[in-house]
Design a protein around this motif. Structure first.
Motif, short mmCIF file in Angstrom:
data_model
loop_
_atom_site.label_atom_id
_atom_site.label_comp_id
_atom_site.label_asym_id
_atom_site.label_seq_id
_atom_site.Cartn_x
_atom_site.Cartn_y
_atom_site.Cartn_z
N ASN A 106 0.84 -1.19 0.00
CA ASN A 106 0.00 0.00 0.00
C ASN A 106 0.88 1.25 0.00
OD1 ASN A 106 -2.08 1.62 2.49
ND2 ASN A 106 -2.28 1.74 0.29
N SER A 107 0.67 2.16 -0.96
CA SER A 107 1.34 3.45 -0.98
C SER A 107 2.86 3.27 -1.08
CB SER A 107 0.93 4.25 0.26
OG SER A 107 1.19 5.61 0.11
N LEU A 108 3.63 3.71 -0.09
CA LEU A 108 5.07 3.45 -0.08
C LEU A 108 5.34 1.96 -0.21
CD1 LEU A 108 8.12 4.08 0.43
CD2 LEU A 108 7.58 3.94 2.88
N GLY A 109 4.54 1.14 0.47
CA GLY A 109 4.73 -0.31 0.39
C GLY A 109 4.61 -0.83 -1.02
N GLY A 110 3.77 -0.19 -1.85
CA GLY A 110 3.68 -0.59 -3.24
C GLY A 110 4.96 -0.28 -4.00
N ALA A 111 5.56 0.87 -3.73
CA ALA A 111 6.83 1.22 -4.37
C ALA A 111 7.94 0.28 -3.91
CB ALA A 111 7.19 2.67 -4.06
N VAL A 112 7.94 -0.07 -2.62
CA VAL A 112 8.94 -1.01 -2.10
C VAL A 112 8.76 -2.37 -2.78
CG1 VAL A 112 9.77 -2.23 -0.06
CG2 VAL A 112 9.17 0.19 0.09
N ALA A 113 7.51 -2.81 -2.94
CA ALA A 113 7.25 -4.09 -3.60
C ALA A 113 7.76 -4.07 -5.03
CB ALA A 113 5.75 -4.38 -3.57
N MET A 114 7.52 -2.98 -5.76
CA MET A 114 8.02 -2.88 -7.14
C MET A 114 9.54 -2.88 -7.17
SD MET A 114 5.42 -0.35 -9.23
CE MET A 114 5.36 1.01 -8.05
N GLN A 115 10.16 -2.17 -6.23
CA GLN A 115 11.63 -2.13 -6.19
C GLN A 115 12.21 -3.51 -5.94
OE1 GLN A 115 13.70 0.86 -6.45
NE2 GLN A 115 15.24 -0.73 -6.73
N PHE A 116 11.59 -4.25 -5.00
CA PHE A 116 12.08 -5.60 -4.72
C PHE A 116 11.89 -6.50 -5.94
CE2 PHE A 116 11.49 -9.96 -3.05
CZ PHE A 116 12.75 -10.13 -2.50
N ALA A 117 10.74 -6.37 -6.61
CA ALA A 117 10.50 -7.18 -7.80
C ALA A 117 11.49 -6.86 -8.91
CB ALA A 117 9.07 -6.95 -8.29
N ALA A 118 11.83 -5.57 -9.05
CA ALA A 118 12.79 -5.19 -10.08
C ALA A 118 14.19 -5.70 -9.76
CB ALA A 118 12.82 -3.66 -10.21
N THR A 119 14.49 -5.83 -8.47
CA THR A 119 15.82 -6.27 -8.04
C THR A 119 15.94 -7.79 -8.02
OG1 THR A 119 15.98 -4.28 -6.66
CG2 THR A 119 17.55 -6.05 -6.21
N GLU A 120 14.89 -8.46 -7.52
CA GLU A 120 14.92 -9.92 -7.39
C GLU A 120 13.63 -10.53 -7.94
OE1 GLU A 120 16.81 -11.72 -3.98
OE2 GLU A 120 16.85 -9.77 -2.97
N PRO A 121 13.43 -10.43 -9.24
CA PRO A 121 12.16 -10.88 -9.83
C PRO A 121 11.86 -12.35 -9.61
CG PRO A 121 13.79 -10.43 -11.54
CD PRO A 121 14.34 -9.89 -10.27
N ALA A 122 12.89 -13.18 -9.50
CA ALA A 122 12.66 -14.62 -9.32
C ALA A 122 12.03 -14.94 -7.97
CB ALA A 122 13.97 -15.38 -9.48
N ARG A 123 12.09 -14.00 -7.04
CA ARG A 123 11.53 -14.24 -5.70
C ARG A 123 10.10 -13.75 -5.57
NH1 ARG A 123 15.70 -12.99 -0.91
NH2 ARG A 123 14.29 -14.50 0.07
N VAL A 124 9.52 -13.22 -6.65
CA VAL A 124 8.19 -12.62 -6.59
C VAL A 124 7.23 -13.39 -7.50
CG1 VAL A 124 6.85 -10.52 -6.93
CG2 VAL A 124 9.22 -10.38 -6.11
N ALA A 125 6.10 -13.81 -6.92
CA ALA A 125 5.07 -14.52 -7.69
C ALA A 125 4.12 -13.54 -8.36
CB ALA A 125 4.29 -15.46 -6.78
N SER A 126 3.79 -12.45 -7.68
CA SER A 126 2.89 -11.44 -8.23
C SER A 126 3.01 -10.16 -7.42
CB SER A 126 1.43 -11.92 -8.20
OG SER A 126 0.92 -11.91 -6.88
N LEU A 127 2.49 -9.08 -8.01
CA LEU A 127 2.43 -7.79 -7.33
C LEU A 127 0.97 -7.38 -7.15
CD1 LEU A 127 5.19 -5.77 -9.26
CD2 LEU A 127 5.31 -6.55 -6.88
N GLY A 128 0.61 -7.05 -5.92
CA GLY A 128 -0.69 -6.47 -5.62
C GLY A 128 -0.46 -5.06 -5.11
#
Length: 301
Positions: A106-128
């Protein structure tokens, strides 16, 4: 339809783990595919209490206070998106999540989630992504004013009035700015490190003119290259990050599934809890199909 929130049940006692030598407050419940819930700036994992409990019926759900927020001690590193994303990876390592995780932010948490996905995409199943930061420069004046030193620290001086004002701004329905939420916001704001953490985070994210374009463009350029199922939702009465950002999100991430909640503020996971939970679980269950732009409460009625 009434959106008045029912009385909250007693909260479970917080649990703690040590991440990079610092105490971190979190909740873990349920069994199934892993889910990690990430809150916004100046907020805590309590913003996900309802969603956490609903998801825990079918998933292994982790809610965490980001470093320096809620019950977690601040980190020594600068409060930047790459550092916060690094914390996410270290947290997942400590709690033993060794398979791709559904990230919900949520909010900042969404940006953090995108940053983590961009850095370690293999560790992410999906983004909400729930009203995520990153899709536009417009942001509430209160966050922009934090860029003015030392005025920003004066704005963050704890008071019941400021806590009430902040909680009320999050919701379209004032009934959700409960006395309990206001009291907890004031408690969190009185922590000795709270103002410093908030200011450092806000200074990284933006200026008096709004959310900084440099990190936004760099992050979105990386995220739009990912092949990750993505759900993005907004409230049409969001006073923190306006719903016009959803159109920008549809342009930058055309394969993402999107939804606009009518008569809803910055936290659909609270204000429209049942509908958001159903939307999220259906999104995961249906294999992440693309959805036509414009899907909204109004389009469904």
């Amino acid at each position: 339809m009434s959106t008045t929130e029912p009385a909250s049940p007693a909260r479970p006692r917080p649990r703690h783990v040590t991440v990079a030598g610092r105490r971190v407050c979190h909740r873990v419940d349920g069994d199934g595919p892993p889910v990690l819930l990430l809150h916004g700036i100046g907020r805590t994992m309590r913003d996900f209490d309802d969603l956490h409990e609903r998801l825990a019926q079918r998933f292994r759900v982790h809610s965490v206070d980001l470093p320096g927020y809620g019950g977690s001690l601040p980190m020594t590193a600068p409060y930047t998106l790459p550092e916060l994303a690094g914390f996410v990876g270290r947290y997942l390592d400590v709690v033993g999540v060794d398979r791709p995780v559904h990230l919900v932010g949520n909010s900042l948490g969404g940006a953090v989630a995108m940053q983590f996905a961009a850095t370690e995409p293999a560790r992410v199943a999906s983004l909400g992504l729930i009203t995520p930061a990153g899709f536009g420069k417009e942001v509430t004046i209160l966050l922009r004013l934090l860029a003015l030193r030392p005025f920003g620290r004066l704005l963050l001086r704890p008071s019941r009035w400021s806590a009430r004002r902040a909680e009320r701004a999050l919701f379209h329905d004032a009934a959700f700015a409960t006395a309990e939420r206001i009291a907890y916001a004031l408690e969190v704001a009185r922590q000795p490190h709270a103002a410093r953490v908030m200011l450092e985070t806000a200074h990284h994210l933006g200026t008096l003119r709004g959310v900084s374009p440099q990190w936004r463009e760099e992050l979105l350029t990386r995220v739009e290259k990912l092949d990750l199922p993505t759900l993005i939702v907004w409230g049409d009465r969001d006073l923190i990050l306006p719903a016009t950002h959803l159109e920008a999100a549809r342009t930058r991430l055309p394969r993402a599934r999107t939804h606009l909640f009518n008569d809803c503020g910055h936290m659909p996971q609270i204000e429209r809890a049942e509908e958001f939970h159903r939307l999220l679980v259906d999104f995961w269950a249906e294999g992440f199909p693309a959805e036509a732009p414009g899907d909204s409460d109004a389009a469904r009625s």
